[in-house]
Design a protein around this motif. Structure first.
Motif, short mmCIF file in Angstrom:
data_model
loop_
_atom_site.label_atom_id
_atom_site.label_comp_id
_atom_site.label_asym_id
_atom_site.label_seq_id
_atom_site.Cartn_x
_atom_site.Cartn_y
_atom_site.Cartn_z
N PHE A 83 -7.46 0.65 -0.67
CA PHE A 83 -6.64 -0.37 -1.30
C PHE A 83 -5.82 -1.08 -0.23
CE2 PHE A 83 -7.41 2.87 -4.51
CZ PHE A 83 -7.86 2.10 -5.57
N ARG B 147 -4.29 1.82 1.84
CA ARG B 147 -4.11 3.05 1.09
C ARG B 147 -5.48 3.60 0.73
NH1 ARG B 147 0.36 5.01 -1.71
NH2 ARG B 147 -0.11 6.58 -3.32
N SER C 278 -3.48 -4.13 1.49
CA SER C 278 -2.44 -5.06 1.06
C SER C 278 -1.99 -5.88 2.25
CB SER C 278 -1.24 -4.33 0.43
OG SER C 278 -0.58 -3.52 1.40
N ALA D 23 -1.51 2.76 -6.22
CA ALA D 23 -2.42 1.64 -6.49
C ALA D 23 -2.53 1.36 -7.98
CB ALA D 23 -3.80 1.93 -5.90
N TYR E 74 -10.91 -2.44 -11.52
CA TYR E 74 -10.40 -2.77 -10.19
C TYR E 74 -9.99 -4.24 -10.17
CZ TYR E 74 -12.56 1.61 -8.72
OH TYR E 74 -12.91 2.94 -8.59
N ARG F 16 -5.72 -3.30 -6.73
CA ARG F 16 -5.13 -2.36 -7.67
C ARG F 16 -6.24 -1.66 -8.46
NH1 ARG F 16 -0.42 -1.84 -5.80
NH2 ARG F 16 0.41 -1.12 -7.79
N ALA G 271 0.81 -1.22 0.00
CA ALA G 271 0.00 0.00 0.00
C ALA G 271 0.85 1.27 0.00
CB ALA G 271 -0.93 0.00 1.21
N TYR H 6 -1.52 6.72 3.02
CA TYR H 6 -1.30 5.29 3.26
C TYR H 6 -0.64 5.08 4.61
CZ TYR H 6 3.74 5.71 2.54
OH TYR H 6 5.06 6.04 2.68
N SER I 186 -3.01 -7.68 -2.86
CA SER I 186 -3.15 -6.23 -2.99
C SER I 186 -4.31 -5.93 -3.92
CB SER I 186 -1.87 -5.59 -3.55
OG SER I 186 -1.60 -6.07 -4.85
#
Length: 773
Positions: free
Chosen positions: A513, A488, A515, A200, A567, A535, A196, A471, A533
């Motif tokens: 986001f 994030r 991770s 992203a 996404y 993205r 993160a 983040y 993660s």
């Protein structure tokens, strides 16, 4: 020699070649602490081999080194009147170091961290003075072609960072990375699934080159000359000057390149049984000049400021002729005509950055980094299209277009890293990125001896996007097991405007986001890593801009201002194995993507119009293998293999797009160190055919090769590279639907480049000839 002192000592002497007795310029004289074996201060010899500097150090010894020579350590010396006179120092050639780079660190060569692998540059490789590109070529999973193209796990979509931050030194468009020599590098970090902490926006991975803080290497650099066919001629100069307080770097280059292009297309209207075919060829020519200037200013041991800027100016011209035929179902030729294009453009580019990094005394990994980056790009382009009849009744027509394109990007970033309780690390920060684009596009038709604007094809499109991000990550890293959690937050504002028709469109969205990364060390050389993660893939200007490209007015691409981002949830499990002569990586991965962006073709009057749309979801599960094997010091074999199986589901305009498929690719590269300082590289690539939403992409098989010769103790390199040796790389796409059939192909052909590069100072000659653009 160890002693206590409170005085300044002068150190003088001369460095010569033991065999020729000639002076050695830019030899490094280092004052090394006897306890830590770390450099304290030093100097470089001048063009007569002489050196003269002072030090207040105590308990030290003196080391004299230069690329291609055995280092000389002096631990016993006399001090007379506060002066150490070393007289004449003769260095002997290190014949093994001249011909090869041996990677053997004093500690474990590769460390397995939570979300990355760390490659430590050991003493042996440092002594060769090799370039950063050659060091990268020894890192597992990383491959540097003989042209200097860097790939990670077989993918070239990799971001290069210097000391954890973007830098003009790492720009893919330049040669400045080669001014960093091996002895300046402390370690290289390889990140295949970014946490993160990083954008992203998707990337294939990150390579971070960490430079030693205390390395003062004087002047190093390289001059290059490249010639090629099709035309690929350039002259470049790269310099890097390191002093006690400053690191100055610059790069300059001019050149000319030609990119040939051959195309074929078939548009068949099944309903009325008519077909339009085209076959064309032409050249895209580019002249360019660029300059880069920058400096790192070390305020003290804990604070450094970097200021840099680059400017480039490109002049483009393009010529393309295509023959079109209109035929009926029985292959009766109805019309035939020639469409000729002439295009001219100028592109000024500007990039600048200001960065500040603060380290802290309490922990070597605690730091604060602020960066401000800006760039601008403009394109002033004009095109003329002439349709000339060959047979039939098609009329003679003439069109022209004008494009006035402007782009500005700004990024402001703040990062803070705070280790605590020995095994924990907290990272936090924020970023604000601004992207402003304006594209003024005009199409005119020549009618009744007058140029008239075509209102259906003319428009001005403005695109403004800003992304605000914050983040935080928290990591625990034990001796065997570790865990890293990250989150994030990104808020995106997008606004588009078609000025001519006054069509505005705005959108804003906020996303989290997360991770997760974990690792487990089975042993010092075997490790497991797992990661997750989320993205995002935001639509770019070309995907949003709804203007029609009329280069081929029977195959039109048009953007979609209503497009939404993709996404992706990305999962990965990797096993890493480092043996004596072999490194292996095995990965299982799964990606689930929503709002997948696909180009959808519509067909009317023998014209195909392709426009990106958000079409459903995609589930992709794959296996990846990459390995590097060095059975003997003169031979290295690398292989990257990737296969994935995908399932697509989606509906667009009541049409269902559900299907399954697979695709695979493989790259095999062999590198040979031949007698007489020759290096040979052979690379074969295969990409399988695969199914798309409306058609099929064909397979591709092609080979590259290169040969390199080092002369003058490695200070000069001769390079010959051939891309697509058999001219077999052709892009083909076929779409067969109920009401139409479409086929398009494109071929670039073989590229041959010869280069000569001369390295001076502590730098080594550039190890490539003519990077790809």
């Amino acid at each position: 020699m160890g002693f206590a002192q409170d005085q300044t000592l002068k150190i003088i002497g001369r460095v010569i070649d033991a065999q020729s007795q000639q002076p050695i310029e830019y030899a490094t004289i280092s004052i090394v602490d006897s306890t830590t074996n770390n450099p304290v201060t030093g100097a470089v010899s001048n063009n007569e081999g002489d050196f003269n500097f002072t030090t207040i150090a105590s308990n030290f010894y003196i080391e004299i080194s230069f690329m291609g020579y055995n280092a000389l350590k002096i631990k016993t010396f006399n001090i007379v009147k506060k002066t150490i006179d070393l007289s004449v120092l003769a260095l002997t050639e290190n014949l093994e170091a001249l011909g090869e780079v041996v990677v053997r660190a004093e500690k474990s060569q590769t460390e397995f961290k939570l979300d990355k692998r760390v490659f430590h540059v050991g003493a042996d490789i440092s002594s060769t003075g090799a370039s950063a590109l050659e060091v990268l070529n020894n890192v597992p999973s990383v491959n540097v072609s003989i042209e200097g193209v860097i790939s990670l796990r077989g993918s070239q979509g990799v971001q290069i960072l210097i000391n954890g931050k973007p830098s003009v030194l790492a720009s893919a468009e330049g040669n400045a990375l080669g001014t960093i020599t091996a002895d300046m590098i402390e370690k290289i970090e390889v990140i295949t699934n970014p946490s993160a902490k990083y954008d992203a926006e998707g990337t294939a991975g990150i390579i971070n080159i960490v430079i030693k803080k205390s390395e003062k290497r004087g002047l190093n650099g390289s001059a290059t000359l490249n010639v090629g066919t099709p035309t690929s001629n350039s002259v470049g100069l790269s310099l890097n000057k390191r002093t006690e307080k400053f690191n100055l770097f610059t790069q300059m280059g001019i050149g000319k390149r030609t990119f040939p292009n051959k195309t074929k297309s078939i548009n068949r209207d099944i309903s009325n049984d008519t077909t339009i075919t085209s076959s064309g060829s032409g050249d895209f020519n580019e002249k360019f000049a660029n300059i880069l200037l920058g400096t790192d200013y070390h305020i003290n041991d804990y604070n450094v400021v970097t200021l840099s800027g680059s400017y480039a100016y490109e002049v483009e011209d393009q010529f393309f002729d295509a023959t079109y035929n209109k035929m009926y179902g029985d292959n009766t030729l109805a019309n035939s005509w020639l469409r000729a294009e002439t295009t001219e453009a100028t592109n000024p580019k500007l990039r600048y950055e200001l960065q500040y990094k603060k380290d802290f005394k309490r922990h070597e990994d605690q730091d604060l980094l602020f960066s401000a980056l800006g760039s601008s790009f403009a394109k002033d382009q004009s095109s003329v299209f002439n349709n000339t009849p060959i047979t039939g009744t098609v009329p003679e027509t003439q069109q022209d277009t004008r494009t006035d394109y402007k782009l500005e990007d700004y990024t402001f970033k703040l990062d803070y890293t705070h280790p605590f309780l020995e095994k924990y690390t907290l990272e936090t920060g924020g970023q604000y990125a601004i992207n402003n684009v304006s594209n003024d596009y005009v199409v005119r038709d020549f009618i009744d001896n007058d140029w008239l604007t075509n209102p259906n094809l003319t428009n001005q499109f403005d695109f403004d996007q800003s992304v605000l991000a914050f983040y935080g990550t928290l990591a625990y890293e034990g001796d065997i097991w570790g865990l890293k959690l990250g989150l994030r937050l990104e808020h995106t504002d997008v606004a588009t405007l078609l000025r001519t028709t006054n069509e505005a469109n705005s959108n804003n969205y906020t996303n989290f986001f997360p991770s997760v990364h974990t690792s487990y060390k089975l042993s010092e050389n075997h490790s497991l890593q797992a990661g997750f993660s989320k993205r995002i893939n935001r639509p770019r200007l070309r995907q949003l801009n709804p203007f029609n490209n009329i280069r081929n007015n029977f195959n039109i691409y048009r953007g979609n201002p209503d497009l939404m981002p993709e996404y992706t949830d990305s999962y990965e499990l990797t096993t890493i194995h480092k043996l004596e002569n072999l490194s292996l990586n095995f990965s299982l991965y799964h990606r689930y993507t929503t709002d997948v962006i696909e180009n959808i073709i519509t067909f009317q009057n023998n014209i195909t119009t392709s426009q990106p749309e958000n079409i459903g979801t995609s589930n992709t599960t794959g296996f990846e293998f990459n390995g590097k094997y060095t059975p003997v010091k003169w031979f290295t074999l690398s292989n990257d293999f990737n296969i994935n199986f995908f399932k697509r589901e989606g509906i667009f305009n009541t049409q269902t797009f559900d299907f399954k498929g697979n695709r695979w690719s493989s790259n095999m590269t062999s590198k040979f160190k031949l007698p007489s300082e020759f290096d040979l590289e052979l690379s074969g690539n295969y990409e399988s055919k695969f199914t798309t939403v409306q058609g099929e992409e064909s397979n591709r098989l092609y080979a590259d090769m290169g040969i390199r010769k080092k002369i003058l103790k490695g200070k000069t390199i001769l390079n010959l590279s051939i891309r697509d040796v058999f001219a077999s790389r052709v892009d083909k796409y076929t779409s067969s639907q109920s009401n139409f059939y479409a086929f398009n192909s494109r071929k670039r052909g073989r590229f041959l480049t010869f280069g000569i590069s001369y390295g001076f100072g502590k730098g080594e000659a550039m190890e490539f000839s003519g990077q790809r653009r």
